[in-house]
Design a protein around this motif. Sequence first.
Motif, mmCIF file in Angstrom:
data_model
loop_
_atom_site.group_PDB
_atom_site.id
_atom_site.type_symbol
_atom_site.label_atom_id
_atom_site.label_comp_id
_atom_site.label_asym_id
_atom_site.label_seq_id
_atom_site.Cartn_x
_atom_site.Cartn_y
_atom_site.Cartn_z
ATOM 1 N N LEU A 150 99.699 8.448 -54.781
ATOM 2 C CA LEU A 150 99.630 7.336 -55.781
ATOM 3 C C LEU A 150 99.445 7.533 -57.084
ATOM 4 O O LEU A 150 100.301 6.772 -57.704
ATOM 5 N N VAL A 151 99.232 8.628 -57.574
ATOM 6 C CA VAL A 151 99.048 9.140 -58.905
ATOM 7 C C VAL A 151 100.510 9.705 -59.521
ATOM 8 O O VAL A 151 100.984 9.247 -60.610
ATOM 9 N N LEU A 152 101.145 10.307 -58.477
ATOM 10 C CA LEU A 152 102.407 10.878 -58.681
ATOM 11 C C LEU A 152 103.395 9.437 -58.908
ATOM 12 O O LEU A 152 104.349 9.495 -59.936
ATOM 13 N N ALA A 153 103.398 8.442 -58.161
ATOM 14 C CA ALA A 153 104.116 7.366 -58.162
ATOM 15 C C ALA A 153 103.982 6.644 -59.399
ATOM 16 O O ALA A 153 104.869 6.217 -60.099
ATOM 17 N N ARG A 154 102.656 6.598 -59.703
ATOM 18 C CA ARG A 154 102.464 5.892 -60.775
ATOM 19 C C ARG A 154 102.996 6.539 -62.126
ATOM 20 O O ARG A 154 103.523 5.979 -63.113
ATOM 21 N N HIS A 155 102.841 7.818 -62.287
ATOM 22 C CA HIS A 155 103.260 8.554 -63.461
ATOM 23 C C HIS A 155 104.794 8.563 -63.531
ATOM 24 O O HIS A 155 105.209 8.513 -64.571
ATOM 25 N N LEU A 156 105.364 8.465 -62.505
ATOM 26 C CA LEU A 156 107.032 8.555 -62.646
ATOM 27 C C LEU A 156 107.513 7.265 -62.924
ATOM 28 O O LEU A 156 108.336 7.069 -63.609
ATOM 29 N N ALA A 157 106.631 6.122 -62.501
ATOM 30 C CA ALA A 157 106.856 4.793 -62.781
ATOM 31 C C ALA A 157 106.615 4.519 -64.282
ATOM 32 O O ALA A 157 107.236 3.545 -64.979
ATOM 33 N N GLU A 158 105.381 5.021 -64.669
ATOM 34 C CA GLU A 158 104.652 4.404 -66.089
ATOM 35 C C GLU A 158 104.664 5.428 -67.128
ATOM 36 O O GLU A 158 104.163 5.162 -68.038
ATOM 37 N N GLY A 159 104.598 6.564 -66.757
ATOM 38 C CA GLY A 159 104.307 7.851 -67.427
ATOM 39 C C GLY A 159 102.709 8.293 -67.356
ATOM 40 O O GLY A 159 102.164 7.577 -66.598
ATOM 41 N N ARG A 160 102.435 9.650 -67.797
ATOM 42 C CA ARG A 160 101.110 10.142 -67.471
ATOM 43 C C ARG A 160 100.211 9.496 -68.602
ATOM 44 O O ARG A 160 98.970 9.540 -68.129
ATOM 45 N N GLN A 175 106.844 -1.200 -67.958
ATOM 46 C CA GLN A 175 106.796 -1.947 -66.822
ATOM 47 C C GLN A 175 105.820 -1.435 -65.676
ATOM 48 O O GLN A 175 106.002 -0.246 -65.427
ATOM 49 N N ALA A 176 104.779 -2.159 -65.192
ATOM 50 C CA ALA A 176 104.128 -1.526 -64.213
ATOM 51 C C ALA A 176 104.456 -1.288 -62.974
ATOM 52 O O ALA A 176 105.413 -2.111 -62.507
ATOM 53 N N GLY A 177 104.315 -0.130 -62.399
ATOM 54 C CA GLY A 177 104.583 0.138 -61.266
ATOM 55 C C GLY A 177 103.681 -0.371 -59.833
ATOM 56 O O GLY A 177 102.504 -0.872 -60.395
ATOM 57 N N ASN A 178 104.025 -0.335 -58.737
ATOM 58 C CA ASN A 178 103.132 -0.635 -57.688
ATOM 59 C C ASN A 178 102.730 0.435 -56.602
ATOM 60 O O ASN A 178 103.400 0.187 -55.661
ATOM 61 N N SER A 198 112.794 6.282 -56.271
ATOM 62 C CA SER A 198 112.897 4.914 -56.751
ATOM 63 C C SER A 198 112.085 4.686 -57.852
ATOM 64 O O SER A 198 112.345 3.713 -58.459
ATOM 65 N N GLN A 199 110.945 5.457 -58.146
ATOM 66 C CA GLN A 199 110.135 5.348 -59.329
ATOM 67 C C GLN A 199 110.491 5.813 -60.658
ATOM 68 O O GLN A 199 110.140 5.447 -61.587
ATOM 69 N N ARG A 200 111.290 6.980 -60.563
ATOM 70 C CA ARG A 200 111.670 7.498 -61.735
ATOM 71 C C ARG A 200 112.879 6.886 -62.354
ATOM 72 O O ARG A 200 113.513 6.076 -61.717
ATOM 73 N N PRO A 201 112.890 6.870 -63.609
ATOM 74 C CA PRO A 201 114.031 6.128 -64.624
ATOM 75 C C PRO A 201 115.487 6.709 -63.745
ATOM 76 O O PRO A 201 115.796 7.777 -63.594
ATOM 77 N N ALA A 202 116.407 5.803 -63.467
ATOM 78 C CA ALA A 202 117.571 6.053 -62.748
ATOM 79 C C ALA A 202 118.627 6.131 -64.024
ATOM 80 O O ALA A 202 119.891 6.472 -63.738
ATOM 81 N N HIS A 203 118.176 5.994 -65.240
ATOM 82 C CA HIS A 203 119.050 5.958 -66.527
ATOM 83 C C HIS A 203 119.984 7.498 -66.428
ATOM 84 O O HIS A 203 119.118 8.182 -66.256
ATOM 85 N N LEU A 319 110.175 3.407 -71.147
ATOM 86 C CA LEU A 319 111.179 2.402 -71.306
ATOM 87 C C LEU A 319 111.620 1.633 -70.187
ATOM 88 O O LEU A 319 111.141 1.986 -68.959
ATOM 89 N N PRO A 320 112.328 0.547 -70.350
ATOM 90 C CA PRO A 320 112.664 -0.438 -69.351
ATOM 91 C C PRO A 320 113.658 0.183 -68.488
ATOM 92 O O PRO A 320 114.432 1.017 -68.859
ATOM 93 N N ARG A 321 113.665 -0.233 -67.196
ATOM 94 C CA ARG A 321 114.492 0.592 -66.159
ATOM 95 C C ARG A 321 115.942 -0.063 -66.270
ATOM 96 O O ARG A 321 116.908 0.443 -66.174
ATOM 97 N N ASP A 322 116.240 -1.259 -66.990
ATOM 98 C CA ASP A 322 117.289 -2.062 -67.215
ATOM 99 C C ASP A 322 117.429 -2.420 -68.381
ATOM 100 O O ASP A 322 116.803 -3.252 -68.867
#
Length: 562
Positions: A150-160, A175-178, A198-203, A319-322
């Motif tokens: 849960l913590v790793l997924a949140r950090h990848l999606a939203e930052g530490r 952008q909030a993750g889930n 899927s949580q990390r930025p794809a850019h 930053l936004p994913r898109d």
Amino acid sequence: MDMDMKPAAVDRRPTSAGRHLFLMLWLLLGVASAAPAVTTPPEPVRPEPGEAAGPAGTLLEPRLVGLLTLYTPREVERFYAERDWRPFWIDRDGPTAAARSLLEAVRASGDEGLNPAEYHLPEIEPLLLATPLNGADAARLELLFSDAFLVLARHLAEGRRRPADVDPDWHIPVQAGNPGDLLRQVAAGRPVSGALDSQRPAHPGYRRLREALVRYRALADSGGWPELPAGEKLESGMRDARVPILRHRLQITGDAPSRLPADPELFDGELDAAVRAFQSRHGLEVDGVVGRRTRAALAASARERVRQLVINLERWRWLPRDFGPRHIQVNVAAFELEYLERDQPPLDMKVIIGRTYRSTPAFTQRMTYLELNPYWNVPKRIARLDLLPKLERDPEYFDRQGIRILSDWSANAEVIPPAEMEWEPGSGRAFPYRLQQLPGPLNALGRIKFMLPNRFDIYLHDTPSRNLFQRTVRTFSSGCIRLEKPIELALRVLEGSSWNEASLLEAIDSGEHRIISLPRSIPVYLVYLTAWVDAAGVVNFRNDIYDRDRRMEQALFGYPRH
């Protein structure tokens, strides 16, 4: 992993929810071979005063509860409640395939600029060494794996860290993750690696920066690069005992070819080209001379560069994913603007940004219209601090600059002669008037202003001070963005309308103030990135002009968020 990255000092006392869940899972795992799965959680079993603790799986020792830290206890409890309190990561044979996959992701999280210690790695690895795994340790592992995911997924999606906690000048919404929903998907069969990916930025910009971190961390771990000894400046044609050290330093970072020259102490043309390449990717004046500023950039250690890369990977996660099919990005730290649109070559240009004491914030807004031959309604702070003192020293200053004094900020404001202005500097009274500069060659906004309405009163505009674009450090504005190529940008944002270059220039030459709505609004992102990797694979670094990296460094390497 950067050994300077340390987990936060956190309260290690579990919540009541975490204590209840820990006990319940211990009981379930400890008797898994003898009892069927239950559909409701059992009541906690607690020893009476003075009663000794029983064998594992039947009674929880309070001291063991105190050793467990959960950063997301409510999400963990919800996950197990929804699955009738059945374990997921640990079975009778030990860690499941999903647990092993998560462990691999945690160990590799340093490559993302994250800290594996924040995902319970120091607690999980010793428990995995136990053979056989007893019920208490199995329960601890079960909870730690869920919390780690849960913590790793949140950090990848939203930052530490939350931007508001570490950079008050960053106003781009995250952008909030889930992660809770993602964990349920994994429990339903989705591979752990794919879920986390899927949580990390794809850019591509994030991916390239991540790869650079791996390379620079390897350089740091192998000793980094040598420090250039002090001495006079070095330049092409010189022969100096420091030249071999300079060449070796540039070879390590790929700026110079690895072959040895016939005359090692000669600053030859090949080394000159290497110095220029280094200067270019560090935002320095590209002259081939190793002077004070170039020496300072060369002196930054490999470990410092690693930390800079980690900081900017964190900003990418904010930053936004898109960014959309077309957008404008201004990297304030690089003094650069990019207009990007799919299937079209990008438009790049230099920009001038806010002074260090009037820094340009990071934010996003949509550009909706532009103004030709704009009026400049001077912000009150600039009027009071910059222009009124000039008027006091030179009564003719406003006349020469085309600045007039208006009675107020209404549409029907009257023009006030300077001599009739009833306001004294230092009086303590708010400045009640509006200063307005008329359209013309001296107007501070130049010929075009690009409007993206925002609470900071920041916009993009032309400038009559074209000579300032020749500087390498361009902190000259009061916060707005001055553009090197305003006509080119106007033509891009007006694509799809009837405007072309000839009609645009004709309208500008008329001197008439005109507002033009864009055929489509365009998102504009003002960001602050002091490290990035361009499409050619060149790693770029810039100085921390606004001292924002320092605040980020304290947050990321001192007190991270969970």
